[in-house]
Design a protein around this motif. Structure first.
Motif, short mmCIF file in Angstrom:
data_model
loop_
_atom_site.label_atom_id
_atom_site.label_comp_id
_atom_site.label_asym_id
_atom_site.label_seq_id
_atom_site.Cartn_x
_atom_site.Cartn_y
_atom_site.Cartn_z
N ARG A 1 0.84 -1.21 0.00
CA ARG A 1 0.00 0.00 0.00
C ARG A 1 0.87 1.25 0.00
N ALA A 2 1.94 1.26 0.79
CA ALA A 2 2.84 2.42 0.82
C ALA A 2 3.47 2.64 -0.54
N GLY A 3 3.91 1.56 -1.19
CA GLY A 3 4.50 1.67 -2.53
C GLY A 3 3.49 2.17 -3.54
N ALA A 4 2.27 1.66 -3.46
CA ALA A 4 1.22 2.09 -4.38
C ALA A 4 0.89 3.56 -4.17
N LYS A 5 0.93 3.98 -2.91
CA LYS A 5 0.65 5.39 -2.61
C LYS A 5 1.74 6.28 -3.21
N ASP A 6 3.00 5.87 -3.09
CA ASP A 6 4.11 6.62 -3.69
C ASP A 6 3.97 6.71 -5.20
N ILE A 7 3.65 5.59 -5.81
CA ILE A 7 3.50 5.54 -7.26
C ILE A 7 2.35 6.45 -7.71
N SER A 8 1.23 6.37 -7.00
CA SER A 8 0.07 7.21 -7.34
C SER A 8 0.40 8.69 -7.19
N ALA A 9 1.08 9.03 -6.10
CA ALA A 9 1.43 10.44 -5.86
C ALA A 9 2.35 10.95 -6.97
N LYS A 10 3.33 10.12 -7.35
CA LYS A 10 4.27 10.51 -8.40
C LYS A 10 3.54 10.67 -9.73
N ALA A 11 2.66 9.73 -10.06
CA ALA A 11 1.92 9.79 -11.32
C ALA A 11 1.02 11.03 -11.35
N PHE A 12 0.38 11.32 -10.24
CA PHE A 12 -0.48 12.49 -10.17
C PHE A 12 0.33 13.77 -10.35
N ALA A 13 1.49 13.84 -9.70
CA ALA A 13 2.35 15.02 -9.83
C ALA A 13 2.80 15.21 -11.28
N TYR A 14 3.17 14.11 -11.94
CA TYR A 14 3.57 14.20 -13.35
C TYR A 14 2.41 14.65 -14.23
N ALA A 15 1.24 14.10 -13.99
CA ALA A 15 0.07 14.48 -14.79
C ALA A 15 -0.23 15.97 -14.61
N GLU A 16 -0.17 16.41 -13.38
CA GLU A 16 -0.42 17.82 -13.09
C GLU A 16 0.60 18.72 -13.80
N LYS A 17 1.87 18.33 -13.71
CA LYS A 17 2.93 19.11 -14.35
C LYS A 17 2.73 19.13 -15.87
N ASN A 18 2.44 17.98 -16.46
CA ASN A 18 2.27 17.88 -17.91
C ASN A 18 1.08 18.70 -18.40
N VAL A 19 -0.01 18.69 -17.64
CA VAL A 19 -1.17 19.49 -18.02
C VAL A 19 -0.82 20.98 -17.95
N GLN A 20 -0.10 21.35 -16.87
CA GLN A 20 0.28 22.76 -16.74
C GLN A 20 1.17 23.21 -17.90
N VAL A 21 2.14 22.36 -18.28
CA VAL A 21 3.03 22.69 -19.40
C VAL A 21 2.22 22.80 -20.69
N SER A 22 1.25 21.92 -20.88
CA SER A 22 0.41 21.97 -22.09
C SER A 22 -0.44 23.22 -22.12
N LEU A 23 -0.97 23.62 -20.97
CA LEU A 23 -1.76 24.85 -20.92
C LEU A 23 -0.88 26.07 -21.21
N ASP A 24 0.34 26.06 -20.67
CA ASP A 24 1.27 27.16 -20.94
C ASP A 24 1.60 27.21 -22.44
N TYR A 25 1.78 26.04 -23.04
CA TYR A 25 2.05 25.95 -24.48
C TYR A 25 0.89 26.53 -25.28
N ALA A 26 -0.33 26.11 -24.91
CA ALA A 26 -1.51 26.60 -25.62
C ALA A 26 -1.62 28.12 -25.50
N GLN A 27 -1.33 28.64 -24.32
CA GLN A 27 -1.39 30.08 -24.13
C GLN A 27 -0.33 30.80 -24.97
N SER A 28 0.87 30.20 -25.05
CA SER A 28 1.92 30.82 -25.86
C SER A 28 1.55 30.81 -27.35
N LEU A 29 0.84 29.76 -27.78
CA LEU A 29 0.40 29.71 -29.18
C LEU A 29 -0.57 30.86 -29.49
#
Length: 127
Positions: free
Chosen positions: A52-80
């Motif tokens: 469970r602890a490992g799964a929690k770490d994996i989920s937290a990391k995946a969520f952080a990456y998804a959040e970062k990637n969405v933010q970068v994509s929104l920044d890209y769209a705004q720059s376009l």
């Protein structure tokens, strides 16, 4: 014969002693079985906690990456939206794609390490 018409049955001493020894031996074997089962259940619970602890770490990391990637994509769209011409759009797009490829490689490597650590922790012997 006894009062109610039946003969009284008595187990011979040797047979009674042997039966008592067998019952005691069975009782000890059962107690050892229960003790082992409880220890195994405890180990499984510990493993589940590790998983469970490992799964929690994996989920937290995946969520952080998804959040970062969405933010970068929104920044890209705004720059376009602010681009002045096709040349600038092409440059922004090339920069975005290169940045995302680097980020994806880093994220995949990091996620592989997190998953590997979680798997190793899950199978690590508990003392």
């Amino acid at each position: 014969m006894s009062d109610n018409g039946r003969e009284q049955f008595e187990i011979p001493k040797d047979m009674r002693s042997m039966a008592e020894a067998s019952v005691n031996q069975a009782r000890k074997a059962f107690e050892q079985f229960v003790s082992s089962a409880q220890a195994t259940a405890g180990t499984i619970e510990e493993r589940n906690a590790s998983v469970r602890a490992g799964a929690k770490d994996i989920s937290a990391k995946a969520f952080a990456y998804a959040e970062k990637n969405v933010q970068v994509s929104l920044d890209y769209a705004q720059s376009l939206l602010k681009a002045k011409d096709l040349t600038e759009i092409m440059k922004l797009h090339g920069d975005y794609v290169q940045g995302q490829m680097r980020a994806l490689a880093e994220q995949a490597s990091d996620m592989g390490q997190v998953i590997s650590r979680a798997a190793m922790e899950a199978v690590k012997p508990k003392n």
